[in-house]
Design an enzyme around this catalytic site. Structure first.
Site, PDB file in Angstrom:
ATOM      1  N   ARG A  18      -8.462  22.369  14.089  1.00 34.18           N
ATOM      2  CA  ARG A  18      -9.903  22.166  14.040  1.00 34.18           C
ATOM      3  C   ARG A  18     -10.256  21.394  12.783  1.00 34.18           C
ATOM      4  O   ARG A  18      -9.469  21.316  11.833  1.00 34.18           O
ATOM      5  CB  ARG A  18     -10.668  23.478  14.085  1.00 34.18           C
ATOM      6  CG  ARG A  18     -10.503  24.347  12.860  1.00 34.18           C
ATOM      7  CD  ARG A  18      -9.514  25.443  13.053  1.00 34.18           C
ATOM      8  NE  ARG A  18      -9.385  26.274  11.873  1.00 34.18           N
ATOM      9  CZ  ARG A  18     -10.242  27.218  11.531  1.00 34.18           C
ATOM     10  NH1 ARG A  18     -11.326  27.421  12.259  1.00 34.18           N
ATOM     11  NH2 ARG A  18     -10.029  27.950  10.466  1.00 34.18           N
ATOM     12  N   HIS A 227       0.410  23.793   2.767  1.00 34.17           N
ATOM     13  CA  HIS A 227       0.790  24.970   3.548  1.00 34.17           C
ATOM     14  C   HIS A 227      -0.447  25.838   3.762  1.00 34.17           C
ATOM     15  O   HIS A 227      -1.104  26.243   2.802  1.00 34.17           O
ATOM     16  CB  HIS A 227       1.874  25.768   2.837  1.00 34.17           C
ATOM     17  CG  HIS A 227       2.464  26.839   3.698  1.00 34.17           C
ATOM     18  ND1 HIS A 227       3.080  27.954   3.190  1.00 34.17           N
ATOM     19  CD2 HIS A 227       2.523  26.976   5.051  1.00 34.17           C
ATOM     20  CE1 HIS A 227       3.493  28.726   4.182  1.00 34.17           C
ATOM     21  NE2 HIS A 227       3.165  28.150   5.321  1.00 34.17           N
ATOM     22  N   ASP A 228      -0.765  26.125   5.010  1.00 28.14           N
ATOM     23  CA  ASP A 228      -2.004  26.853   5.308  1.00 28.14           C
ATOM     24  C   ASP A 228      -2.073  28.211   4.613  1.00 28.14           C
ATOM     25  O   ASP A 228      -3.164  28.673   4.240  1.00 28.14           O
ATOM     26  CB  ASP A 228      -2.218  26.987   6.820  1.00 28.14           C
ATOM     27  CG  ASP A 228      -1.018  27.537   7.581  1.00 28.14           C
ATOM     28  OD1 ASP A 228      -0.066  28.037   6.942  1.00 28.14           O
ATOM     29  OD2 ASP A 228      -1.020  27.449   8.822  1.00 28.14           O
ATOM     30  N   THR A 253      -1.117  33.146  13.687  1.00 31.22           N
ATOM     31  CA  THR A 253       0.080  33.119  14.528  1.00 31.22           C
ATOM     32  C   THR A 253       1.247  33.770  13.796  1.00 31.22           C
ATOM     33  O   THR A 253       2.034  34.519  14.372  1.00 31.22           O
ATOM     34  CB  THR A 253       0.418  31.669  14.916  1.00 31.22           C
ATOM     35  OG1 THR A 253      -0.675  31.112  15.641  1.00 31.22           O
ATOM     36  CG2 THR A 253       1.668  31.615  15.767  1.00 31.22           C
ATOM     37  N   GLY A 400      -7.895  34.313  10.843  1.00 38.07           N
ATOM     38  CA  GLY A 400      -8.337  34.717  12.171  1.00 38.07           C
ATOM     39  C   GLY A 400      -8.117  36.174  12.490  1.00 38.07           C
ATOM     40  O   GLY A 400      -8.882  36.774  13.258  1.00 38.07           O
TER      41      GLY A 400
END
Length: 483
Positions: A18, A227-228, A253, A400
């Site tokens: 997104r 890196h997220d 995830t 999330g």
């Protein structure tokens, strides 16, 4: 210099991506998601790959939707990479970390450098998905492709380069590779030499927040914490004085559970515990455990849909809540749960093989996943505590997974910790904060964290004392599965 900026944060997960447009006026931050898209891997030449051409189209769509902005930055999952030729063209679609090409590679690699020695140089949990093992597999299976490559770029830096940015390797994403020395922030020459890898294949290493290019519109391209996980931890609304008693869980995830340190821990005990040292955007070490996370729920949902049973995530949560508690567990990180496919069937088989009641209903399978994740989080927290000597009191859940109230409450109950859930958009917010710092509107990550703590909704989950004895008994059973 204006005290107002508009930035565009691209946040790529392993199943979706997104773009979030944010406006900061020096005091207030307003942001909105302007584009969301699926990230669906493709089969190519016998490998599971990322569809870069499609993802680039989505990036350009988001840029058009965003209108005028001052900068953009990319964060993605770790370890994966693309190969560019001398003209800057992508030679092939990057291979997905879930591809089977690295099966057995860590064991083979130990012949050149024992696992504990490799860990002492790099500080990464030794996992077959890591970049080092992917490169060894590539050299063995397609040496000509590797020989054609002028540069190896990690995914966020690859997307930036394909927009015209200077090819670089941002340090936080490079620190997931099993090739970077976390003490120096440079490539480990001992590791590269041991495996015959050429340091010149890698672009120059840069710090998070480096401006690497400019779009034709004048907007800057900024290498945020690629890196997220490091973007998410940069957005953790935690005061510095509380850091020693605080752990974080970047929950998507993948689940990455860790704590911030001033220096890496590279001991044999740390290696055996499977803990990783990664470089954060604020110069700290994010000392963490990689755990398979909401993938278990996401892929199970996809499998039920393939069977003609379409459930929303809320419906799966409700069915889990109605199922019998603390009946059966899995090790979320067992190898059979890594690859796509019939996860509910594999969960049932795992329980059957380990002599546990087999979860027969959708709710029972979901309950098994939820409780197993909470139990694995407790296990990881105990490992972190044992190696660091820290007594954790609070767990910040970021991303999330904060929307999953059942998982958050189970985690609080199981771990006996206060869980603070939020922000939901932690990864994108970290990306945004790093861009604002690079543009000169924030003086530090700490200032960005204070802004987030003041403006974002953080929900607190207090551990229940009513069923702590049952969780303790379940945890004893769970640990036998790991052995």
């Amino acid at each position: 210099m204006s005290n107002t900026a508009t930035v565009l944060a691209f946040d790529f997960g392993a199943s979706s991506g997104r773009a979030i447009r944010a406006v900061y006026d020096g005091q207030n931050l307003n942001y909105e998601e302007i584009h969301r898209f699926e990230n669906i891997p493709i089969e190519k030449d016998g490998h599971l790959c990322w569809d870069v051409e499609t993802l680039l189209k989505e990036i350009h769509t988001a840029i058009q939707k965003a209108g005028t902005f001052d900068s953009l930055g990319f964060d993605t999952w770790g370890v994966d990479f693309g190969l560019l030729d001398t003209d800057g063209h992508l030679l092939a679609n990057p291979v997905h970390y879930r591809d089977a090409r690295t099966n057995g590679k860590p064991e083979q690699a130990a012949a050149c450098m024992p696992a504990e020695e490799l860990y002492a140089h790099t500080g990464n949990q030794i996992m077959a998905i890591n970049t080092l093992f992917q490169l060894l597999a590539l050299r063995e299976q397609d040496p000509e492709l590797l020989q054609k490559a002028a540069q190896i770029l990690f995914m966020p830096d690859l997307f930036a380069a394909l927009l015209g940015a200077e090819p670089v390797c941002e340090r936080s994403i490079a620190s997931t590779s099993q090739m970077l020395d976390p003490r120096t922030g440079q490539w480990s020459r001992e590791v590269l030499a041991a495996y015959g890898l050429n340091e010149n294949h890698f672009a120059s290493l840069v710090a998070s927040g480096t401006v690497t290019g400019t779009l034709t519109t004048g907007a800057k391209i900024i290498a945020v914490a690629g890196h997220d996980t490091q973007c998410a931890s940069a957005a953790m609304p935690c005061a510095e004085e509380d850091a020693e008693h605080t752990a974080f869980l970047s929950c998507g995830t993948w689940s990455l559970l860790g704590t911030e340190l001033d220096a890496p821990i590279l001991t044999a005990d740390s290696c055996q515990s499977g803990l990783s040292n990664e470089l954060g955007a604020n110069g700290k070490i994010n000392y963490l455990k990689n755990i398979i996370g909401l993938w278990l729920i996401q892929e199970s949902r996809r499998e039920y849909k393939r069977r003609g049973q379409a459930y929303s995530f809320a419906e799966l949560e409700q069915q889990a809540l109605a199922a019998e508690p603390l009946s059966s567990f899995i090790d979320p990180d067992a190898p059979e749960f890594v690859v796509p496919g019939d996860l509910p069937g594999r969960i049932q088989e795992f329980c059957r093989k380990t002599g546990q009641p087999v979860p027969e209903t959708v709710g029972a399978v979901m309950r098994c996943i939820y409780e197993s994740l909470a139990l694995k989080y407790r296990y990881a927290i105990e490992q972190l505590s044992a190696v660091t000597g820290r007594a954790f009191m609070t767990l910040h859940v970021l991303g999330g997974g904060t929307k999953d109230r059942l998982l958050c409450q189970m985690t609080a109950d199981c771990c006996g910790l206060t869980v603070k859930a939020g922000p939901v958009e932690a990864t994108a917010l970290g990306n945004i904060m790093i861009q604002l710092k690079a543009l000169g509107l924030l003086d530090s990550i700490t200032q960005g964290r204070r802004l987030i703590a003041e403006t974002e909704v953080i929900k607190t989950y207090t551990p229940s004392t009513q069923n702590y004895a049952e969780w303790n008994a379940a945890y004893d059973r769970f640990k036998t599965l790991l052995q």
